[in-house]
Design an enzyme around this catalytic site. Sequence first.
Site, PDB file in Angstrom:
ATOM      1  N   ARG A 275       5.686  -2.012   6.010  1.00 53.43           N
ATOM      2  CA  ARG A 275       5.691  -1.415   4.695  1.00 53.43           C
ATOM      3  C   ARG A 275       4.308  -0.405   4.335  1.00 53.43           C
ATOM      4  O   ARG A 275       3.251  -1.161   4.397  1.00 53.43           O
ATOM      5  CB  ARG A 275       5.786  -2.289   3.679  1.00 53.43           C
ATOM      6  CG  ARG A 275       6.497  -1.871   2.594  1.00 53.43           C
ATOM      7  CD  ARG A 275       7.221  -2.940   1.699  1.00 53.43           C
ATOM      8  NE  ARG A 275       6.195  -4.120   1.365  1.00 53.43           N
ATOM      9  CZ  ARG A 275       6.332  -4.598   0.269  1.00 53.43           C
ATOM     10  NH1 ARG A 275       7.215  -4.465  -0.642  1.00 53.43           N
ATOM     11  NH2 ARG A 275       5.510  -5.585  -0.035  1.00 53.43           N
TER      12      ARG A 275
ATOM     13  N   THR B 112       3.242   4.082   0.178  1.00 54.51           N
ATOM     14  CA  THR B 112       4.609   4.460  -0.391  1.00 54.51           C
ATOM     15  C   THR B 112       5.429   3.456  -0.697  1.00 54.51           C
ATOM     16  O   THR B 112       6.716   3.336  -1.213  1.00 54.51           O
ATOM     17  CB  THR B 112       5.193   5.547   0.590  1.00 54.51           C
ATOM     18  OG1 THR B 112       5.186   4.903   1.798  1.00 54.51           O
ATOM     19  CG2 THR B 112       4.115   6.797   0.808  1.00 54.51           C
TER      20      THR B 112
ATOM     21  N   ASP C 104       2.217 -13.165   0.160  1.00 54.21           N
ATOM     22  CA  ASP C 104       2.468 -12.384   1.421  1.00 54.21           C
ATOM     23  C   ASP C 104       3.017 -13.296   2.405  1.00 54.21           C
ATOM     24  O   ASP C 104       2.170 -14.146   2.741  1.00 54.21           O
ATOM     25  CB  ASP C 104       1.216 -11.447   1.828  1.00 54.21           C
ATOM     26  CG  ASP C 104       1.776 -10.591   2.958  1.00 54.21           C
ATOM     27  OD1 ASP C 104       1.559  -9.502   2.920  1.00 54.21           O
ATOM     28  OD2 ASP C 104       2.062 -11.263   3.924  1.00 54.21           O
TER      29      ASP C 104
ATOM     30  N   ASP D  56       0.766 -13.237   5.944  1.00 60.85           N
ATOM     31  CA  ASP D  56      -0.449 -13.583   5.897  1.00 60.85           C
ATOM     32  C   ASP D  56      -0.590 -15.284   5.745  1.00 60.85           C
ATOM     33  O   ASP D  56      -1.301 -15.944   6.124  1.00 60.85           O
ATOM     34  CB  ASP D  56      -1.060 -12.858   4.423  1.00 60.85           C
ATOM     35  CG  ASP D  56      -1.524 -11.536   5.009  1.00 60.85           C
ATOM     36  OD1 ASP D  56      -1.553 -11.122   6.006  1.00 60.85           O
ATOM     37  OD2 ASP D  56      -1.703 -10.884   3.646  1.00 60.85           O
TER      38      ASP D  56
HETATM   39  N1  URA Z   1       6.663  -9.388   1.413  1.00 60.05           N
HETATM   40  C1  URA Z   1       6.084 -10.528   1.590  1.00 60.05           C
HETATM   41  O1  URA Z   1       5.493 -11.239   2.102  1.00 60.05           O
HETATM   42  N2  URA Z   1       6.165 -11.045  -0.014  1.00 60.05           N
HETATM   43  C2  URA Z   1       6.663 -10.388  -1.087  1.00 60.05           C
HETATM   44  O2  URA Z   1       6.509 -10.894  -2.220  1.00 60.05           O
HETATM   45  C3  URA Z   1       7.214  -9.264  -0.600  1.00 60.05           C
HETATM   46  C4  URA Z   1       7.231  -8.700   0.423  1.00 60.05           C
END
Ligand code: URA
Length: 208
Positions: free
Chosen positions: A103, A107, A199, A202
């Site tokens: 992603r 954007t 995330d 992560d």
């Molecule tokens: N990707 C993620 O890892 N967490 C989110 O909340 C949104 C996208």
Amino acid sequence: MTVSVSDHPLIRHKLTLLRDERTGCREFRELCGEISMLLAYEATRDLMLEKTRVRTPLMETTGEILPQKDVALVAILRSGLVMVEGILRLIPTARVGHIGIYRDPATLKPVEYYAKLPPDIAERRTFLLDPMLATGGSTVRGIDILKKKGARQITAAAIIAAPEGLKVVESAHPDVRIVLAALDQRLNDHGYILPGLGDAGDRMYGTK
Ligand code: URA
């Protein structure tokens, strides 16, 4: 579009542990794998079986087995990988594909950088795996790629989705089934799901 959100107590319990900010990488990966396995257990209830003969130590009888070309699992890199590991423990005969999409942080649009899929994907039930269905962009792009390669019976499986992302997927691909462990409240301004779990990549790999 069919959307199912699991109400299984084991999934809800494990999801709470997964959301907890104190959960470390190793446990986070294990929980993602276990939740994915349980989601797949529910989502494969309608798989077709073939009749076979089997000899027990006592006599021959009839049995049922999955056809040779049963399931394809396609991970959206990188956090879909842990979902694949969990589901492969349940369906070890599944073939595995990988789609690289990230992603763009500015954007929030999906950018594709890699795709390698089982060549016979058109003959398999295909599960697209990405734990977080947030804006829906990666899922839509992933399904576009799968359909271009001939996949027909597609299920997108996510651990948590946001309502905004579900709408995006529904308008682009109303024929695709979605299975979730949870449907959360909304996205924040950075495209993260609230309350979510942060995330996923992560937290899995300790990259933050
Ligand atoms: N990707 C993620 O890892 N967490 C989110 O909340 C949104 C996208």
